[in-house]
Each structure stands twice: as structure tokens, then as C-alpha cells.
Design a protein around this motif. Structure first.
Motif, PDB file in Angstrom:
ATOM      1  N   HIS A 252       0.815  -1.197   0.000  1.00 36.16           N
ATOM      2  CA  HIS A 252       0.000   0.000   0.000  1.00 36.16           C
ATOM      3  C   HIS A 252       0.853   1.252   0.000  1.00 36.16           C
ATOM      4  CE1 HIS A 252      -4.255   0.416  -0.087  1.00 36.16           C
ATOM      5  NE2 HIS A 252      -4.195   1.490   0.649  1.00 36.16           N
ATOM      6  N   ASP A 253       0.255   2.344  -0.386  1.00 43.16           N
ATOM      7  CA  ASP A 253       1.003   3.573  -0.567  1.00 43.16           C
ATOM      8  C   ASP A 253       1.436   4.213   0.744  1.00 43.16           C
ATOM      9  OD1 ASP A 253       1.011   3.601  -3.309  1.00 43.16           O
ATOM     10  OD2 ASP A 253      -0.982   4.478  -3.422  1.00 43.16           O
ATOM     11  N   ALA A 254       0.560   4.225   1.714  1.00 44.35           N
ATOM     12  CA  ALA A 254       0.883   4.826   3.001  1.00 44.35           C
ATOM     13  C   ALA A 254       0.880   3.730   4.053  1.00 44.35           C
ATOM     14  CB  ALA A 254      -0.144   5.895   3.372  1.00 44.35           C
ATOM     15  N   VAL A 255       1.667   3.914   5.090  1.00 43.14           N
ATOM     16  CA  VAL A 255       1.716   2.926   6.153  1.00 43.14           C
ATOM     17  C   VAL A 255       0.991   3.495   7.371  1.00 43.14           C
ATOM     18  CG1 VAL A 255       3.977   3.772   6.912  1.00 43.14           C
ATOM     19  CG2 VAL A 255       3.264   1.473   7.520  1.00 43.14           C
ATOM     20  N   ALA A 256       0.236   2.628   8.052  1.00 37.53           N
ATOM     21  CA  ALA A 256      -0.500   3.062   9.240  1.00 37.53           C
ATOM     22  C   ALA A 256       0.321   2.755  10.485  1.00 37.53           C
ATOM     23  CB  ALA A 256      -1.847   2.344   9.317  1.00 37.53           C
TER      24      ALA A 256
ATOM     25  N   TYR B 142      10.576   6.376  13.090  1.00 36.72           N
ATOM     26  CA  TYR B 142      10.246   5.919  11.739  1.00 36.72           C
ATOM     27  C   TYR B 142      10.849   6.814  10.668  1.00 36.72           C
ATOM     28  CZ  TYR B 142       6.692   3.309  14.291  1.00 36.72           C
ATOM     29  OH  TYR B 142       6.051   2.483  15.158  1.00 36.72           O
ATOM     30  N   LEU B 143      11.304   6.194   9.603  1.00 39.41           N
ATOM     31  CA  LEU B 143      11.783   6.935   8.440  1.00 39.41           C
ATOM     32  C   LEU B 143      11.028   6.508   7.191  1.00 39.41           C
ATOM     33  CD1 LEU B 143      15.728   6.888   8.623  1.00 39.41           C
ATOM     34  CD2 LEU B 143      14.149   8.586   9.570  1.00 39.41           C
ATOM     35  N   SER B 144      10.826   7.475   6.289  1.00 39.17           N
ATOM     36  CA  SER B 144      10.457   7.153   4.915  1.00 39.17           C
ATOM     37  C   SER B 144      11.701   7.362   4.065  1.00 39.17           C
ATOM     38  CB  SER B 144       9.343   8.085   4.426  1.00 39.17           C
ATOM     39  OG  SER B 144       9.813   9.419   4.348  1.00 39.17           O
ATOM     40  N   VAL B 145      11.742   6.720   2.908  1.00 40.42           N
ATOM     41  CA  VAL B 145      12.883   6.915   2.014  1.00 40.42           C
ATOM     42  C   VAL B 145      12.395   7.105   0.583  1.00 40.42           C
ATOM     43  CG1 VAL B 145      13.224   4.408   1.834  1.00 40.42           C
ATOM     44  CG2 VAL B 145      15.055   5.941   1.145  1.00 40.42           C
ATOM     45  N   GLY B 146      12.897   8.157  -0.065  1.00 36.65           N
ATOM     46  CA  GLY B 146      12.593   8.406  -1.477  1.00 36.65           C
ATOM     47  C   GLY B 146      13.887   8.356  -2.277  1.00 36.65           C
TER      48      GLY B 146
ATOM     49  N   THR C 278       8.360   3.121   4.826  1.00 37.90           N
ATOM     50  CA  THR C 278       7.642   3.408   3.593  1.00 37.90           C
ATOM     51  C   THR C 278       8.611   4.098   2.639  1.00 37.90           C
ATOM     52  OG1 THR C 278       5.624   4.404   2.654  1.00 37.90           O
ATOM     53  CG2 THR C 278       6.717   5.630   4.404  1.00 37.90           C
ATOM     54  N   GLY C 279       8.357   3.980   1.357  1.00 38.91           N
ATOM     55  CA  GLY C 279       9.327   4.530   0.425  1.00 38.91           C
ATOM     56  C   GLY C 279       8.779   4.754  -0.961  1.00 38.91           C
ATOM     57  N   ASP C 280       9.639   5.273  -1.812  1.00 42.08           N
ATOM     58  CA  ASP C 280       9.268   5.594  -3.191  1.00 42.08           C
ATOM     59  C   ASP C 280      10.523   5.515  -4.051  1.00 42.08           C
ATOM     60  OD1 ASP C 280       7.535   6.745  -5.305  1.00 42.08           O
ATOM     61  OD2 ASP C 280       8.920   8.428  -5.147  1.00 42.08           O
TER      62      ASP C 280
ATOM     63  N   ALA D 264      12.428  11.254   5.333  1.00 42.72           N
ATOM     64  CA  ALA D 264      11.636  12.045   6.268  1.00 42.72           C
ATOM     65  C   ALA D 264      11.512  11.191   7.522  1.00 42.72           C
ATOM     66  CB  ALA D 264      10.258  12.384   5.708  1.00 42.72           C
TER      67      ALA D 264
END
Lengths: 360, 360
Positions: B59-63, B111-115, B147-149, B166
Motif C-alpha cells: 500500500h502507498d501509506a503505512v498506518a 520511523y523513516l520514509s525513504v525516497g 515506507t518509500g518511493d 523524512a
């Protein structure tokens, strides 16, 4: 460059002094401070809580008090080429795209971060237009751009500007909205006609002369999703139809959920001009990216109510029920099939390889 | 390329088939799915809660359920050149950098996101080394990459790889740790010797032959900050000394807090080899970036306790008390002065323009 009529404000930086972005605008010194304090901060300010504003300018991380502790978190980078296209630009896209990802998890989008990677030499006026578009999109969707970062890379080592946004939303309901919740019998709704964003970008990029200008469907989806939730519609899964288009999204969900999905081609709206451009360019609209369309899996009992809400919110988009989740009689699940308008049935496969690079 | 001894795992993608990143790896189709499911997901998996793992892939976003609702949120993009340098690479930097920004607000990073923005043609093996370094850094700092992109841009339109992260952290204390909290009389602590990261990168970039290899100070700061908070040290402000170095950080805080700050040059540790390289390259170590050093403003009563904790955590870094916040007798506040080792006093100004581009 059709959509500049909204941008009437004068660039707050002296353009005669800094007509282009310099390496020093990302170097951590006086010029970067000037860019942040004179362009970014005042522009994004109106979306900020007064209390967070000072923290943003003065500090690396921003502190937030969330209304609850169940959140959604997501990120996307935007590398679209060209930067401006009919219906939007990389700035509006970077806000809508991440807001939409949050909406697809059923979250109410609240906060965005923004990371700019700017190529040395980008016209300052271009940056200013993009920043204003972000602000306008943020206000429209009710999110606040509250923290950011600016990097500048050497000429020839970037492509104008890349933008990353990360987003935080709060989840106010108890539904599980995700592919594993999809069940046999669910109806599949499509929020509107498909293929416009990808074709708008490709037509612009390739200088295609069409009878009408095809405008991107680039738009926020959060209000529509909130309306579905508020109305009490039970939702099993939501997905926006970006890279890979409708076909890829349906395939991914079918695979993860372990179900088959059957589509009716006649129910899927494609505008005539988009269909025509697809034929010229050699694309199948099922695989073309959208930036303001989504699918919703809902139990059959809720399908009509959900459709009515989609149609009410966007009366001109031709939302429809396009298919249903079916049990699979073969050994392998995850099959997506489609009945054509003349009654034949075919398999709709996932997109393989690249079709439309850099459309978001 | 000194620091590859840790990387013993084989790249999970078949290198003979995909020796380089292709446009299709960012195109939303099968190749992108393969990259995510075979490289990113299994590598970052060990930092993930089992419950979030499936959501991330599907999924696109993580809860997320946060332990409380007071959070810190930040973002940074990393465009460092070269990608690998003595003491780290763009991957470890992208984790430590954002973790450190969270730590500087007194938050516990979670938590981190990575792009990823990858240039077409990047060797797949390079990507794999960077991904592993991110995972190692995440484990070391206790954060989860959830989560990432992935985007791929055309050859010649990027520079190998750019990474955005982020971060979300939770704030577990009631202190206000920010420049406005700084008060006259506060002592200023520096966590270690300065200038290593910037010089390590510049020496590598310019092929400078030094007697010793200068290693970046690139390191996580969150454990040290948590130790200060846990010990009950009252903290008025924290700041990591990245772009612009010590001088810029102190100037920014002095301006925002509306105070003057006085530094003692003799208390600021600069290693001999770093000082030597600075002289060769024409840099002042006060303005050179660090990636594992910070300053802390604490009330005088807490200075010795704080210093003891800094020294205990990093016994080899020469942490010290380097100055104090003073009232300003002149009309304009925000002045930073420094007494040299021979007793003369001078103004330490903010960095103007670019000094060290692309060191983070």
C-alpha cells in the motif's frame, strides 16, 4: 504554460539580483537563509499554525501535537518532465500526490514536509511559480507544509527541479482499508474517466498537436474519501491510479488479496480525445497514469451509495461501477479479466517494463 | 571505497540480468515491483514491525500507532558527491542525518520514509551497497524504514542517486528545546572535534593525497541526546553542525534567541590532520560541515553533568564547554565573538555564499 493566470504575485526575491538559482542557495549560508525566509516561509506560512511557524524557520524538526496517535505516513518524489503541463505543475502534483496517498489509506491528510533538489541555473521565477502552486494546493486540501529542506546540485546533474513530499495523516475510523480486506463479491468503483494525466504530459513533452488541449486530471482525492467515510460507506480498499494506471492497480490488489477481479470495459470512461491521443501515441488507456482518479472496493450493499457520492462530488467525471471481485476456479489467484464492449473476454495483465517514464 | 568490508551479502537481484538500474525500475511495472520486493523489502524488513511490513509492500501509506501524540517531523534530501567517502556513504548519511535532526528537537526517532531518485545506469551493485548501509544505520539507531518511493531519471539528468528521508520521532519530555529557550548565562557544549565530514568528502572529491585518511564523523546522535534527557539534564537548545558548520549554527541560534554568544577558540577541538587539510584546501574548520557533532545550550548548573555524559558516550571525541551566552551591550543582538588562543577577540560571522557544495 497555460495555467499561469493564477500567479499574480511578484517574486519576493530580487530577480535582477538572482535571476537563477545558484549553488549557494543550497549551501547552508546567507543565500539559503534568504531563500527560505523570503520565499518559502512567507508563502507556506498561511498553512501553518502560528505556533509551528517559528519552529519551522528556526529548527530542523517541527514539533506537532496530533489529535490522536493513529497515523498514516507516506512519501513520494516527483521528477515529472516537463515541469509545467496543462492542468498543473510539479508543485501542485507534489502536494496532491502525497495527499492522495494518505487519503487512499483512509487517513485525513494533515501535514507535509517538502524536500527540494534544484539544478543550478533554474530560473528563480520558475521556482516561485512552483512554490505558489504548492501553497495553493495545500490550502485546497487543508494540509500544512510545515518543514522542508533545500539542496542545489550542479548544472547538468539534475533536471530543473525534483521535489519530495512526505505526509502525515490521522486515521479517525476503525476500518481496515487495505488489499487484504478485499472480499469476493465486492464491487469495484472507478471515480472518473482515465488516462488524462499521462496523455496530457506526453502530448506536452512530444509537442503533439491535438484538436483540443488535454488537461491532466491532477486533483486532490481526500475530500471525496472523507465524504465516503462520513456517510458510513464500508470500504475494503482504495487505490489511486498513478504509475501503471488502472490495470496495474487492479492487478496488484488482486494478487495481494488472493482474488480474481472481473472488469466491464464498457463501464470504464475514457474521453474521446484521450482515446484518440492514445491511439496516436500507441498507448492503452488502461495503463496510462492518472493523478486524480481512484478505485474503491466496497461490499455490494454499499456500491450504489458510494457511486452516488462519487457522482455528486465530481458530476462531470463519469464515475461508475466497473467490476466485481470473483472467486477463482483455477489454481492461481490474482487473475484480472475484462469483458469487452462486444462481449469477448480477455486477461488484463500487469504493465511490464516502462511505458510512460517521468509522468510524476 | 574503504568501508565495504561489512557488505558481504550477495545482491538479491540477478546482476548479470540487470547490472544497471533501468528507467523501467522506476516505471511502476514489473521491474519496479521486483526491485522493491526483492531488494528493498527484505533488506529493510528486519527493522519493520511484522504488522507494518505487509502494509508497506502492498500500500502507498503505512498506518502507525504511536506511543503518544506529541511528535517531531523532519525531512532532508541527500545529494552528496562522491556517493562513498571514508567513514560512510550516502545511505548511512541519509539515515543518520534525519535521525540527528529528530534528536536535535529532543525527540526519540522512530520511523523513516525513504525516497530514491536514481539516475538510469547506476550500477545495481552500488544501489545494493547503499541500501545495506541504510539498513545497518537504521538498526544502529533503532529506527524503522517503513515506507518509500522509487523514481528513475534519464541518464545525464541526475547524478547517480539522490535520497530523501523524512522522519517521525516522539517527544517524551516536557522541555522546550529550541533557540528561543536559550538564556543569558547558558553554557555552550560541543560534542566533539569538528571539520571531519566536510574535509573527508572534499579530500575524496579532489583526490587529495594526505598522510592519513581523514574519516568522516558521520554518526548517530540520538543515543547521546537520550542519555542527557534521561539523566535529567535541563537542555535549552540542541543543534547538529551540518552545512555551514559550527559558526553558522551558533550565529543562527544567537540571532533567533536575540542573545550574544562568546566562544573560546582554545576549547574547540580540531584534529591536527583536519587542521592541516583545511589549510591546504583554504577552509576554516569553524565553517566546515560535520555529520556527527552537535552543540547543546544548558543552564550553567547542568554544564558539568552534561559534559561528563558527552565524554562518557564518546571518550575519544574531546567534547568540551566552548562558550557561553552573554547579554549584549550594543544595539544589535545576535553577535558571536571568539577569544583566540593568544587572547585576541574577533567576530565570528555567518557563512556567506557557498563553501562546500554537496557535502550532504
Amino acid at each position: 504554460m497555460e495555467n499561469f493566470t493564477d500567479f499574480v504575485l511578484t517574486c519576493p526575491l530580487p530577480l535582477e539580483q538572482y535571476p537563477q538559482v545558484l549553488m549557494a542557495h543550497g549551501g547552508g549560508g546567507k543565500l539559503m537563509n534568504q531563500l527560505i525566509s523570503q520565499m518559502f516561509a512567507p508563502t507556506f506560512q498561511s498553512t501553518w499554525h502560528q505556533s509551528t511557524l517559528s519552529q519551522v524557520i528556526q529548527h530542523d524538526a517541527v514539533a506537532l501535537n496530533l489529535p490522536n496517535n493513529k497515523i498514516a505516513f507516506t512519501t513520494d518524489s516527483y521528477v515529472i518532465k516537463p515541469l509545467f503541463f496543462p492542468g498543473g505543475n510539479i508543485g501542485s502534483l507534489a502536494v496532491y500526490g502525497t495527499v492522495n496517498d494518505l487519503a487512499m489509506s483512509g487517513a485525513l491528510p494533515l501535514y507535509l514536509s517538502v524536500g527540494f533538489i534544484i539544478e543550478e541555473g533554474l530560473p528563480m521565477e520558475t521556482l516561485w511559480q512552483i512554490v505558489q502552486a504548492m501553497q495553493k494546493a495545500a490550502q485546497e486540501t487543508g494540509v500544512q507544509i510545515i518543514t522542508g529542506d533545500t539542496k542545489v546540485v550542479d548544472r547538468g546533474k539534475g533536471d530543473g527541479i525534483f521535489i519530495n513530499t512526505a505526509g502525515i495523516g490521522i486515521i479517525e475510523h476503525d476500518q481496515i482499508i487495505a488489499p487484504p480486506a478485499v472480499q469476493v463479491g465486492d464491487r469495484l468503483l472507478l471515480s472518473g474517466d482515465i488516462g488524462r494525466h499521462g496523455i496530457a504530459v506526453m502530448a506536452q513533452r512530444q509537442g503533439l498537436e491535438l484538436e483540443t488541449v488535454i488537461t491532466s486530471d491532477c486533483a486532490p482525492l481526500s475530500n471525496t474519501v472523507q465524504a465516503l467515510l462520513t456517510a458510513g460507506v464500508k470500504i475494503h480498499c482504495l487505490r489511486d491510479l498513478t504509475r501503471g494506471g488502472l490495470a496495474s492497480a487492479v492487478n496488484e490488489i488482486a494478487t495481494v488479496a488472493g482474488v480474481d477481479i472481473h472488469l466491464e470495459a464498457g463501464a470504464i470512461a475514457v474521453r474521446e480525445d484521450v482515446q484518440g491521443a492514445c491511439e496516436i501515441l500507441g498507448f492503452d488507456p488502461l495503463y496510462v497514469a492518472n493523478e486524480g482518479r481512484f478505485i474503491a472496493f466496497v461490499p455490494a450493499d454499499y456500491a450504489d451509495q458510494a457511486l452516488a457520492i462519487l457522482q455528486k462530488f465530481n458530476p462531470d467525471q463519469n464515475a461508475s461501477i466497473i467490476g466485481e471481485v470473483v472467486s477463482h476456479s483455477q489454481g492461481k489467484s490474482g487473475l484480472v479479466t475484462m469483458t469487452s464492449q462486444i462481449g469477448t473476454s480477455r486477461i488484463v495483465d500487469m504493465l511490464s517494463g516502462e511505458q510512460l517514464p517521468r509522468i510524476c
